[in-house]
Design a protein around this motif. Structure first.
Motif, PDB file in Angstrom:
ATOM      1  N   ASN A 133      28.474  -5.712   2.963  1.00 47.77           N
ATOM      2  CA  ASN A 133      27.397  -5.433   3.915  1.00 47.77           C
ATOM      3  C   ASN A 133      26.080  -5.204   3.196  1.00 47.77           C
ATOM      4  O   ASN A 133      25.028  -5.616   3.671  1.00 47.77           O
ATOM      5  N   GLY A 134      26.141  -4.535   2.046  1.00 44.53           N
ATOM      6  CA  GLY A 134      24.923  -4.293   1.278  1.00 44.53           C
ATOM      7  C   GLY A 134      24.278  -5.579   0.817  1.00 44.53           C
ATOM      8  O   GLY A 134      23.045  -5.702   0.824  1.00 44.53           O
ATOM      9  N   THR A 135      25.080  -6.537   0.443  1.00 48.89           N
ATOM     10  CA  THR A 135      24.554  -7.834   0.010  1.00 48.89           C
ATOM     11  C   THR A 135      23.884  -8.551   1.168  1.00 48.89           C
ATOM     12  O   THR A 135      22.777  -9.081   1.024  1.00 48.89           O
TER      13      THR A 135
ATOM     14  N   GLU B 139      14.172 -18.074  -3.737  1.00 46.28           N
ATOM     15  CA  GLU B 139      14.340 -17.712  -5.143  1.00 46.28           C
ATOM     16  C   GLU B 139      14.663 -16.225  -5.289  1.00 46.28           C
ATOM     17  O   GLU B 139      15.583 -15.846  -6.025  1.00 46.28           O
ATOM     18  N   GLU B 140      13.930 -15.385  -4.583  1.00 45.71           N
ATOM     19  CA  GLU B 140      14.162 -13.945  -4.661  1.00 45.71           C
ATOM     20  C   GLU B 140      15.556 -13.576  -4.138  1.00 45.71           C
ATOM     21  O   GLU B 140      16.249 -12.751  -4.727  1.00 45.71           O
TER      22      GLU B 140
ATOM     23  N   HIS C 160      21.962 -10.132  -8.987  1.00 44.99           N
ATOM     24  CA  HIS C 160      21.768  -8.858  -9.685  1.00 44.99           C
ATOM     25  C   HIS C 160      22.372  -7.679  -8.924  1.00 44.99           C
ATOM     26  O   HIS C 160      22.748  -6.678  -9.531  1.00 44.99           O
ATOM     27  N   HIS C 161      22.465  -7.798  -7.620  1.00 46.39           N
ATOM     28  CA  HIS C 161      23.075  -6.752  -6.798  1.00 46.39           C
ATOM     29  C   HIS C 161      24.602  -6.730  -6.970  1.00 46.39           C
ATOM     30  O   HIS C 161      25.202  -5.667  -7.069  1.00 46.39           O
ATOM     31  N   ASN C 162      25.208  -7.903  -7.010  1.00 47.69           N
ATOM     32  CA  ASN C 162      26.670  -7.996  -7.064  1.00 47.69           C
ATOM     33  C   ASN C 162      27.251  -7.884  -8.467  1.00 47.69           C
ATOM     34  O   ASN C 162      28.351  -7.378  -8.643  1.00 47.69           O
ATOM     35  N   LYS C 163      26.523  -8.385  -9.438  1.00 47.42           N
ATOM     36  CA  LYS C 163      27.072  -8.475 -10.794  1.00 47.42           C
ATOM     37  C   LYS C 163      27.591  -7.145 -11.336  1.00 47.42           C
ATOM     38  O   LYS C 163      28.719  -7.094 -11.836  1.00 47.42           O
TER      39      LYS C 163
ATOM     40  N   PHE D  14      26.975 -18.068  -9.993  1.00 47.62           N
ATOM     41  CA  PHE D  14      26.265 -16.793 -10.091  1.00 47.62           C
ATOM     42  C   PHE D  14      26.815 -15.741  -9.132  1.00 47.62           C
ATOM     43  O   PHE D  14      26.445 -14.579  -9.216  1.00 47.62           O
ATOM     44  N   PHE D  15      27.638 -16.156  -8.175  1.00 52.91           N
ATOM     45  CA  PHE D  15      28.111 -15.246  -7.142  1.00 52.91           C
ATOM     46  C   PHE D  15      29.616 -15.025  -7.154  1.00 52.91           C
ATOM     47  O   PHE D  15      30.085 -13.965  -6.775  1.00 52.91           O
TER      48      PHE D  15
END
Length: 121
Positions: free
Chosen positions: A2-4, A23-24, A31-34, A101-102
């Protein structure tokens, strides 16, 4: 998850140009999930298991993210930034291109083989 999705939605609602939003969004989601995927083994394993078992929560999350990507792309088409005929197809292409990346297994694989994923996104 949910945060993502909330992060992606916040970015999509900004008044910046669609190309910048896209892009953002892609960078922010990575960067949020990693950190969760790399430093919380239990979370990593839980997400991988849910993906492998095709759990509804994964499907809902994927649909939310696709809807957000498609909305940004549609906005970009309307503003003349993107030259695409089908925003849904373009959103699927973006998702496919950014899977390394995900996807938690692919992120882990890159790290195990000494690849610098920080420099990639």
């Amino acid at each position: 998850m949910n945060g993502t999705a909330e992060l992606a939605l916040t970015i999509a609602r900004r008044s910046t140009p669609p190309s910048e939003k896209l892009e953002e969004l892609l960078t922010a989601v990575h960067h949020h999930n990693k950190p969760k995927l790399l430093h919380d083994r239990q979370m990593h394993d839980l997400i991988v298991a849910a993906m492998q078992e095709n759990r509804p929560v994964i499907k809902v999350h994927a649909e939310q993210m696709m809807t957000i990507l498609e909305a940004i792309i549609r906005e970009g088409i309307e503003m003349g930034q993107f030259e695409v005929e089908d925003p849904a197809e373009a959103a699927r292409a973006v998702k496919t291109a950014f899977i390394p990346f995900f996807h938690p297994v692919l992120i882990e694989h890159r790290l195990r083989h000494g690849e610098d994923i920080e420099g990639l996104a």
